[in-house]
Design a protein around this motif. Structure first.
Motif, PDB file in Angstrom:
ATOM      1  N   HIS A  66       4.148   2.459   6.566  1.00  0.00           N
ATOM      2  CA  HIS A  66       3.851   1.157   7.166  1.00  0.00           C
ATOM      3  C   HIS A  66       4.519   0.006   6.427  1.00  0.00           C
ATOM      4  N   PHE A  91       1.489  -2.498   9.974  1.00  0.00           N
ATOM      5  CA  PHE A  91       0.533  -1.652   9.237  1.00  0.00           C
ATOM      6  C   PHE A  91      -0.627  -1.182  10.117  1.00  0.00           C
ATOM      7  N   ARG A 115      -5.458  -4.443   4.468  1.00  0.00           N
ATOM      8  CA  ARG A 115      -5.312  -2.989   4.391  1.00  0.00           C
ATOM      9  C   ARG A 115      -6.637  -2.277   4.177  1.00  0.00           C
TER      10      ARG A 115
END
Ligand SMILES: [Mn+2]
Length: 244
Positions: free
Chosen positions: A77, A82, A133
């Motif tokens: 990613h 992502f 994330r």
């Protein structure tokens, strides 16, 4: 001899059919010529979820699938894509890799990554990266309707373009101390990444190299790696597009 291909930062979008065209030609010509293709992030300019499919995403996944039927494709990613998930990866026949991964080619080894995690001096970005994330952020963002996610992605792109203009080039490049730390801790021969859009092969010390794969904004950029050689080429968006 075994050869591996690396690309990054294509930033594919429906607004730039020339880049998509160059990528599809690249896949077509290189299929079955190499042992693997590694896409080191930012394949797409934006990715708001695997549920956002349309003619453009289907064309790209279909072309990668045709390629991956013959040659394995691995994906790491980037900071733009992502949210790309297993569903799209499966459709394209790509294997998703963790954000940092070690590969071997003959007696040589390399750590591969997108490279945004090396830009430690960009403090605001690192804070956003850490949040975005996390599993909970990704989980909640995907509950939002597509139209809301699209608006958020557009405003994030505008904000990040404005803040990048205000930041110095040094801040947006990799932090050398982080490169040193990774290379010292791992003893690999190479660190290969994209993200900075500054294609180069840097000799970091007597034994280790840092290889930066370039973006596909005005030309293609491809790294071909064999056990004995690393060749980084930039190729124009036309019929002469061919990796040796
Ligand atoms: Mn990037």
């Amino acid at each position: 001899m075994k050869s591996l291909l690396f690309i990054a930062d294509l930033h594919l979008s429906p607004e730039r059919p020339d880049i998509t065209q160059a990528f599809l030609q690249f896949l077509d010509r290189e299929v079955a010529q190499h042992d693997a293709l590694y896409i080191l992030g930012d394949l797409f300019e934006t990715w708001i979820g695997d549920d956002d499919y349309n003619v453009f995403t289907e064309t790209v996944s279909g072309s990668i699938k045709t390629f991956s039927d013959k040659t394995p494709v691995y994906f790491i990613h980037g900071n733009r894509d992502f949210l790309l998930g297993e569903r799209f990866a499966k459709k394209a026949g790509m294997t998703l890799l963790p954000e940092q991964h070690t590969i071997h080619i003959g007696k040589k080894s390399a750590i591969i990554m997108h490279g945004d995690q090396l830009c430690l001096d960009d403090v605001d970005y690192q804070a956003f990266r850490k949040k975005s994330r996390s599993w909970w952020w990704k989980f909640f963002i995907q509950l939002l309707p597509l139209s809301v996610r699209r608006k958020k992605a557009d405003s994030y792109r505008m904000q990040s373009a404005a803040s990048q203009q205000a930041k110095s080039l040094e801040i947006m490049d990799v932090a050398q101390r982080e490169v040193q730390r990774i290379l010292n801790n791992s003893k690999v021969d190479m660190l290969i990444h994209g993200h900075t859009h500054r294609p180069a092969i840097h000799q970091v010390n007597e034994f280790q190299q840092r290889i930066v794969v370039g973006d596909w904004y005005e030309q293609g950029s491809v790294l071909t790696l064999t056990e004995n050689d690393a060749k980084l080429v930039s190729l124009p968006f036309d019929a002469s597009f061919k990796v040796e």
